[in-house]
Write an enzyme that holds these catalytic residues in place. Structure first.
Site, mmCIF file in Angstrom:
data_model
loop_
_atom_site.group_PDB
_atom_site.id
_atom_site.type_symbol
_atom_site.label_atom_id
_atom_site.label_comp_id
_atom_site.label_asym_id
_atom_site.label_seq_id
_atom_site.Cartn_x
_atom_site.Cartn_y
_atom_site.Cartn_z
ATOM 1 N N THR A 115 -2.528 -5.809 0.478
ATOM 2 C CA THR A 115 -1.999 -4.276 0.781
ATOM 3 C C THR A 115 -2.784 -3.743 1.891
ATOM 4 O O THR A 115 -2.145 -3.056 2.533
ATOM 5 C CB THR A 115 -2.231 -3.540 -0.442
ATOM 6 O OG1 THR A 115 -3.308 -3.544 -0.913
ATOM 7 C CG2 THR A 115 -1.478 -4.346 -1.772
ATOM 8 N N HIS A 161 -9.430 17.108 6.600
ATOM 9 C CA HIS A 161 -10.027 16.206 7.355
ATOM 10 C C HIS A 161 -9.005 15.178 7.870
ATOM 11 O O HIS A 161 -8.064 14.703 7.266
ATOM 12 C CB HIS A 161 -11.006 15.260 6.774
ATOM 13 C CG HIS A 161 -12.277 16.350 6.406
ATOM 14 N ND1 HIS A 161 -12.929 17.057 7.163
ATOM 15 C CD2 HIS A 161 -12.577 16.553 4.833
ATOM 16 C CE1 HIS A 161 -13.938 17.751 6.610
ATOM 17 N NE2 HIS A 161 -13.617 17.359 5.304
ATOM 18 N N ARG A 208 -11.579 17.534 17.761
ATOM 19 C CA ARG A 208 -11.170 16.920 16.697
ATOM 20 C C ARG A 208 -9.922 17.675 16.395
ATOM 21 O O ARG A 208 -9.561 18.698 16.886
ATOM 22 C CB ARG A 208 -12.218 17.072 15.598
ATOM 23 C CG ARG A 208 -12.675 18.585 15.319
ATOM 24 C CD ARG A 208 -13.677 18.540 13.996
ATOM 25 N NE ARG A 208 -13.794 20.242 14.024
ATOM 26 C CZ ARG A 208 -14.503 20.583 12.866
ATOM 27 N NH1 ARG A 208 -15.101 19.706 12.001
ATOM 28 N NH2 ARG A 208 -14.356 21.866 12.512
ATOM 29 N N LYS A 240 0.646 -1.117 -0.078
ATOM 30 C CA LYS A 240 0.100 0.154 0.125
ATOM 31 C C LYS A 240 0.674 1.490 -0.132
ATOM 32 O O LYS A 240 1.756 1.347 0.881
ATOM 33 C CB LYS A 240 -0.740 0.013 1.181
ATOM 34 C CG LYS A 240 -2.127 0.977 1.265
ATOM 35 C CD LYS A 240 -3.113 0.387 0.287
ATOM 36 C CE LYS A 240 -4.330 -0.277 0.885
ATOM 37 N NZ LYS A 240 -5.200 -1.092 -0.063
HETATM 38 O O1 LIG Z 1 -15.881 23.201 10.490
HETATM 39 C C1 LIG Z 1 -16.836 22.422 9.915
HETATM 40 N N1 LIG Z 1 -17.500 23.307 9.119
HETATM 41 C C2 LIG Z 1 -18.395 22.689 8.394
HETATM 42 O O2 LIG Z 1 -19.479 23.278 7.510
HETATM 43 C C3 LIG Z 1 -18.368 21.300 8.356
HETATM 44 N N2 LIG Z 1 -19.226 20.261 7.576
HETATM 45 C C4 LIG Z 1 -18.601 19.067 7.918
HETATM 46 O O3 LIG Z 1 -19.038 17.892 7.302
HETATM 47 N N3 LIG Z 1 -17.445 19.237 8.826
HETATM 48 C C5 LIG Z 1 -17.407 20.562 9.118
HETATM 49 N N4 LIG Z 1 -16.657 21.126 9.779
#
Ligand SMILES: O=c1[nH]c(=O)c2[nH]c(=O)[nH]c2[nH]1
Length: 307
Positions: free
Chosen positions: A57, A259, A183, A12
């Site tokens: 993988t 993300h 997060r 991978k």
């Molecule tokens: O800070 C964020 N704003 C969003 O509008 C949004 N939409 C999402 O799916 N995650 C996030 N995070």
């Protein structure tokens, strides 16, 4: 025409693993791009399709994330040594493992004031800027009478490893996103700000100082905002600049939400206590807005920050 199999390898590629190590409220980041390539007794899978010697993988990917938790990431080299040794010593048919690692370096965001509860001596303990990659940009327009100067930057990658939440949003039948109370918030800042200087050459702003200060205020606001959304953080970054730099009237941001997904390590009997993340590159949320001095006409084109 008879053929034979030549050199081959598999695995991978580009496992984007981010490991946060928490030393009290001081966080440390290791951000790696790990590619695994294995070779050995792989004639059969190529000639006949027998997978009897093939470690998937997908498993090599899981191993990268599980090892980040089990052994930590002391250095890219040490991590690569663990992985390579594991594949060769645990899988009889595998004779050679090549682990390639790119490491992305981060440095802490410095602050000037010590009055935030998130700030140590002069650094935020969980806020980082990626080392050495932003580009400074400017656009100068002159019609023989008036000047318009727009300056900014792009590809300034920043991360808060905590102090970010996202919850309370609209949920319809297609919503699967889980509410997040702690997060990672990461983005590549693209910003353009417009100077209110238009003509008096005696009163031209100090462009170098203004850039440094705008960048600094933007970073400090990013680091010091306890964020309930990237939109809220964006507004804080913009208003910090407008409030502290009288020569700037308008700023527009384009902020991808980079993300970082927590990796499920439970199948391997490991607990992921907000430590090991998969850094996804796409798709990404894209949050864009202009912040203006009250009473000022917006003039920065909507799409400019994407150029
Ligand atoms: O800070 C964020 N704003 C969003 O509008 C949004 N939409 C999402 O799916 N995650 C996030 N995070």
């Amino acid at each position: 025409m008879p053929t034979i199999l030549g050199q081959n390898q598999y695995g991978k590629a580009e496992n984007r693993v981010v490991k946060i190590t928490r030393d009290g409220d001081t966080h440390h980041i290791k951000d790696l791009n790990v590619s695994v390539a294995l070779s050995g007794d792989m004639d059969d899978v190529h000639y006949s399709g027998s997978n009897a010697n093939v470690l998937p993988t997908d498993t090599t990917k899981n191993t990268v994330f599980a090892f980040a938790k089990e052994y930590g990431i002391e250095s890219a080299e040490q991590f690569g040594i663990h992985l390579a040794r594991h594949f060769v010593s645990s899988q009889e048919p595998i004779h050679r493992a090549r682990i390639r690692i790119e490491e992305y370096a981060w440095e802490r965001i410095a602050t000037s004031d010590g009055n935030s509860r998130f700030i140590g001596a002069d650094e935020v303990k969980h806020s980082f800027a990626r080392k050495g990659q932003e580009t400074r940009v400017s656009q100068i327009t002159y019609d023989g009478e008036n000047w318009e100067v727009i300056s900014g930057l792009k590809d300034l990658t920043v991360m808060n490893s905590t102090n970010s939440e996202f919850w309370g949003y609209v949920k319809d039948k297609y919503t699967t996103l889980k509410e997040a109370y702690d997060r990672i918030l990461a983005t590549d800042v693209s910003a353009r700000w417009r100077y209110n200087w238009t003509s008096d050459e005696q009163r031209m702003p100090n462009w170098e100082k203004s850039y440094e200060q705008a960048r600094k205020h933007m970073l400090q606001a990013f680091a010091e905002t306890y964020s309930l959304s990237l939109q809220q953080t964006l507004y804080q970054m913009g208003s910090r600049i407008i409030n502290s730099r009288s020569e700037i009237d308008e700023i527009r941001f384009s902020l991808p939400n980079n993300h970082h997904f927590l990796v499920d390590l439970e199948p391997f009997g490991l607990k992921n206590d907000n430590e090991v993340y998969f850094a996804a590159d796409r798709p990404y949320g894209l949050i864009e807005a202009t912040v203006l001095r009250d009473g000022v006409e917006p003039k920065i084109p909507v799409d400019m920050t994407n150029l």
